[in-house]
Design a protein around this motif. Sequence first.
Motif, PDB file in Angstrom:
ATOM      1  N   GLY A  10      -9.570  -7.345   2.148  1.00 26.86           N
ATOM      2  CA  GLY A  10      -8.272  -6.798   1.762  1.00 26.86           C
ATOM      3  C   GLY A  10      -7.572  -7.657   0.723  1.00 26.86           C
ATOM      4  N   ARG A  11      -7.644  -8.982   0.889  1.00 27.44           N
ATOM      5  CA  ARG A  11      -7.040  -9.884  -0.093  1.00 27.44           C
ATOM      6  C   ARG A  11      -7.724  -9.749  -1.444  1.00 27.44           C
ATOM      7  NH1 ARG A  11      -2.811 -13.614   1.437  1.00 27.44           N
ATOM      8  NH2 ARG A  11      -2.968 -14.157  -0.760  1.00 27.44           N
ATOM      9  N   VAL A  12      -9.051  -9.622  -1.432  1.00 25.29           N
ATOM     10  CA  VAL A  12      -9.787  -9.463  -2.690  1.00 25.29           C
ATOM     11  C   VAL A  12      -9.387  -8.160  -3.371  1.00 25.29           C
ATOM     12  CG1 VAL A  12     -12.084  -9.040  -3.656  1.00 25.29           C
ATOM     13  CG2 VAL A  12     -11.725 -10.931  -2.064  1.00 25.29           C
ATOM     14  N   VAL A  13      -9.304  -7.079  -2.614  1.00 27.75           N
ATOM     15  CA  VAL A  13      -8.895  -5.791  -3.191  1.00 27.75           C
ATOM     16  C   VAL A  13      -7.504  -5.900  -3.797  1.00 27.75           C
ATOM     17  CG1 VAL A  13      -8.225  -3.416  -2.607  1.00 27.75           C
ATOM     18  CG2 VAL A  13     -10.374  -4.345  -1.769  1.00 27.75           C
ATOM     19  N   GLY A  14      -6.566  -6.500  -3.073  1.00 30.53           N
ATOM     20  CA  GLY A  14      -5.206  -6.659  -3.585  1.00 30.53           C
ATOM     21  C   GLY A  14      -5.149  -7.513  -4.832  1.00 30.53           C
ATOM     22  N   THR A  15      -5.894  -8.610  -4.853  1.00 32.20           N
ATOM     23  CA  THR A  15      -5.901  -9.513  -6.005  1.00 32.20           C
ATOM     24  C   THR A  15      -6.510  -8.847  -7.227  1.00 32.20           C
ATOM     25  OG1 THR A  15      -6.063 -11.416  -4.533  1.00 32.20           O
ATOM     26  CG2 THR A  15      -6.685 -11.756  -6.830  1.00 32.20           C
ATOM     27  N   VAL A  16      -7.652  -8.203  -7.052  1.00 33.90           N
ATOM     28  CA  VAL A  16      -8.305  -7.525  -8.183  1.00 33.90           C
ATOM     29  C   VAL A  16      -7.408  -6.415  -8.720  1.00 33.90           C
ATOM     30  CG1 VAL A  16     -10.256  -6.051  -8.821  1.00 33.90           C
ATOM     31  CG2 VAL A  16     -10.641  -8.138  -7.496  1.00 33.90           C
ATOM     32  N   TYR A  17      -6.827  -5.630  -7.830  1.00 32.54           N
ATOM     33  CA  TYR A  17      -5.954  -4.549  -8.265  1.00 32.54           C
ATOM     34  C   TYR A  17      -4.761  -5.099  -9.041  1.00 32.54           C
ATOM     35  CZ  TYR A  17      -2.782  -0.589  -8.138  1.00 32.54           C
ATOM     36  OH  TYR A  17      -1.918   0.421  -8.485  1.00 32.54           O
ATOM     37  N   GLY A  45      -1.110  -8.518  -1.273  1.00 30.59           N
ATOM     38  CA  GLY A  45      -2.452  -8.882  -0.827  1.00 30.59           C
ATOM     39  C   GLY A  45      -2.514  -9.225   0.645  1.00 30.59           C
ATOM     40  N   ARG A  46      -1.484  -9.890   1.164  1.00 31.89           N
ATOM     41  CA  ARG A  46      -1.471 -10.258   2.578  1.00 31.89           C
ATOM     42  C   ARG A  46      -1.417  -9.009   3.455  1.00 31.89           C
ATOM     43  NH1 ARG A  46       3.357 -13.643   3.990  1.00 31.89           N
ATOM     44  NH2 ARG A  46       2.531 -14.784   2.231  1.00 31.89           N
ATOM     45  N   SER A  47      -0.605  -8.042   3.053  1.00 25.13           N
ATOM     46  CA  SER A  47      -0.510  -6.792   3.826  1.00 25.13           C
ATOM     47  C   SER A  47      -1.833  -6.044   3.815  1.00 25.13           C
ATOM     48  CB  SER A  47       0.593  -5.898   3.264  1.00 25.13           C
ATOM     49  OG  SER A  47       1.837  -6.527   3.388  1.00 25.13           O
ATOM     50  N   TRP A  48      -2.469  -5.981   2.648  1.00 25.55           N
ATOM     51  CA  TRP A  48      -3.776  -5.328   2.562  1.00 25.55           C
ATOM     52  C   TRP A  48      -4.795  -6.059   3.419  1.00 25.55           C
ATOM     53  CZ3 TRP A  48      -6.243  -1.160   0.353  1.00 25.55           C
ATOM     54  CH2 TRP A  48      -5.410  -0.277  -0.336  1.00 25.55           C
ATOM     55  N   GLY A  49      -4.730  -7.382   3.427  1.00 26.23           N
ATOM     56  CA  GLY A  49      -5.654  -8.164   4.237  1.00 26.23           C
ATOM     57  C   GLY A  49      -5.472  -7.909   5.717  1.00 26.23           C
ATOM     58  N   ILE A  50      -4.229  -7.918   6.160  1.00 28.12           N
ATOM     59  CA  ILE A  50      -3.955  -7.676   7.583  1.00 28.12           C
ATOM     60  C   ILE A  50      -4.371  -6.264   7.978  1.00 28.12           C
ATOM     61  CG2 ILE A  50      -2.102  -7.432   9.287  1.00 28.12           C
ATOM     62  CD1 ILE A  50      -0.723  -9.806   7.857  1.00 28.12           C
ATOM     63  N   ALA A  51      -4.056  -5.289   7.133  1.00 28.75           N
ATOM     64  CA  ALA A  51      -4.420  -3.900   7.448  1.00 28.75           C
ATOM     65  C   ALA A  51      -5.926  -3.720   7.521  1.00 28.75           C
ATOM     66  CB  ALA A  51      -3.818  -2.960   6.409  1.00 28.75           C
ATOM     67  N   ALA A  52      -6.644  -4.247   6.544  1.00 24.38           N
ATOM     68  CA  ALA A  52      -8.106  -4.116   6.551  1.00 24.38           C
ATOM     69  C   ALA A  52      -8.713  -4.899   7.711  1.00 24.38           C
ATOM     70  CB  ALA A  52      -8.688  -4.592   5.223  1.00 24.38           C
ATOM     71  N   VAL A  86      -3.716  -4.307 -12.900  1.00 22.86           N
ATOM     72  CA  VAL A  86      -2.416  -3.743 -13.262  1.00 22.86           C
ATOM     73  C   VAL A  86      -1.716  -4.626 -14.279  1.00 22.86           C
ATOM     74  CG1 VAL A  86      -0.090  -3.272 -12.353  1.00 22.86           C
ATOM     75  CG2 VAL A  86      -2.087  -2.438 -11.141  1.00 22.86           C
ATOM     76  N   ALA A  87      -1.825  -5.949 -14.108  1.00 22.04           N
ATOM     77  CA  ALA A  87      -1.174  -6.879 -15.023  1.00 22.04           C
ATOM     78  C   ALA A  87      -1.840  -6.854 -16.395  1.00 22.04           C
ATOM     79  CB  ALA A  87      -1.205  -8.290 -14.460  1.00 22.04           C
ATOM     80  N   ALA A  88      -3.123  -6.530 -16.457  1.00 18.10           N
ATOM     81  CA  ALA A  88      -3.857  -6.529 -17.727  1.00 18.10           C
ATOM     82  C   ALA A  88      -3.582  -5.283 -18.566  1.00 18.10           C
ATOM     83  CB  ALA A  88      -5.338  -6.645 -17.447  1.00 18.10           C
ATOM     84  N   ARG A  89      -2.986  -4.286 -17.962  1.00 17.69           N
ATOM     85  CA  ARG A  89      -2.809  -3.041 -18.737  1.00 17.69           C
ATOM     86  C   ARG A  89      -1.678  -3.107 -19.687  1.00 17.69           C
ATOM     87  NH1 ARG A  89       1.194   0.492 -17.225  1.00 17.69           N
ATOM     88  NH2 ARG A  89       2.332  -0.273 -15.441  1.00 17.69           N
ATOM     89  N   ILE A 129       6.567  -2.385  -8.943  1.00 14.65           N
ATOM     90  CA  ILE A 129       6.222  -1.255  -8.072  1.00 14.65           C
ATOM     91  C   ILE A 129       4.712  -1.106  -7.949  1.00 14.65           C
ATOM     92  CG2 ILE A 129       6.299   1.261  -7.890  1.00 14.65           C
ATOM     93  CD1 ILE A 129       9.145   1.113  -9.034  1.00 14.65           C
ATOM     94  N   LEU A 130       3.986  -1.324  -9.040  1.00 15.77           N
ATOM     95  CA  LEU A 130       2.543  -1.127  -9.024  1.00 15.77           C
ATOM     96  C   LEU A 130       1.779  -2.236  -8.324  1.00 15.77           C
ATOM     97  CD1 LEU A 130       1.895   0.278 -12.605  1.00 15.77           C
ATOM     98  CD2 LEU A 130       1.877   1.516 -10.450  1.00 15.77           C
ATOM     99  N   ARG A 131       2.389  -3.379  -8.128  1.00 11.32           N
ATOM    100  CA  ARG A 131       1.699  -4.500  -7.495  1.00 11.32           C
ATOM    101  C   ARG A 131       1.525  -4.254  -5.995  1.00 11.32           C
ATOM    102  NH1 ARG A 131       0.936  -9.094 -10.095  1.00 11.32           N
ATOM    103  NH2 ARG A 131       1.124 -10.345  -8.205  1.00 11.32           N
ATOM    104  N   LEU A 132       0.394  -4.733  -5.490  1.00  8.56           N
ATOM    105  CA  LEU A 132       0.099  -4.639  -4.054  1.00  8.56           C
ATOM    106  C   LEU A 132       0.366  -5.978  -3.388  1.00  8.56           C
ATOM    107  CD1 LEU A 132      -3.341  -2.801  -4.045  1.00  8.56           C
ATOM    108  CD2 LEU A 132      -1.116  -1.832  -3.572  1.00  8.56           C
TER     109      LEU A 132
END
Length: 97
Positions: free
Chosen positions: A83-90, A17-24, A94-97, A12-15
Motif C-alpha cells: 500500500g505504501r509503494v502504491v501511494g508513493t508511486v501514485y 500512503g500510510r492510509s493506503w498501507g493500513i487499508a491494504a 501525480v507530481a510529475a504531470r 486533492i490528487l495526492r494519496l
Amino acid sequence: MDQNEKDLNDVILRLNGRSWGIAAGLLLGVGLFLATNILVLKGGPEVGKHLGLLRVFFPGYSVTFVGSIIGFIYAFVLGYALGRVVGTVYNRLVAAR
C-alpha cells in the motif's frame, strides 16, 4: 488555471500512503486470517493443504488458529508495504504531470 487552483488540485490528487498501507494490510491480513480459520473450522483429514504452502514465505505460519494470527501479522506487513509503494508511486506520478 491559476497557481492556487493548481496547488489545490495537487493536494486533492495526492494519496495518503500510510492510509493506503493500513487499508491494504488489513485487507490482506483479515483475508488470510478468515481463510485460515474457515478451513480450521471446516476440518477434515488434510486441512488447508494448499494454504499451508504459505509457510514457505511466512515462517511459522500453519493452518491452525495460532497460525492464522501469525499469518495475519505477515500479511498485514506485506499489505502495508504494498500500500505504501502504491501511494508513493501514485504521488510521484501525480507530481510529475
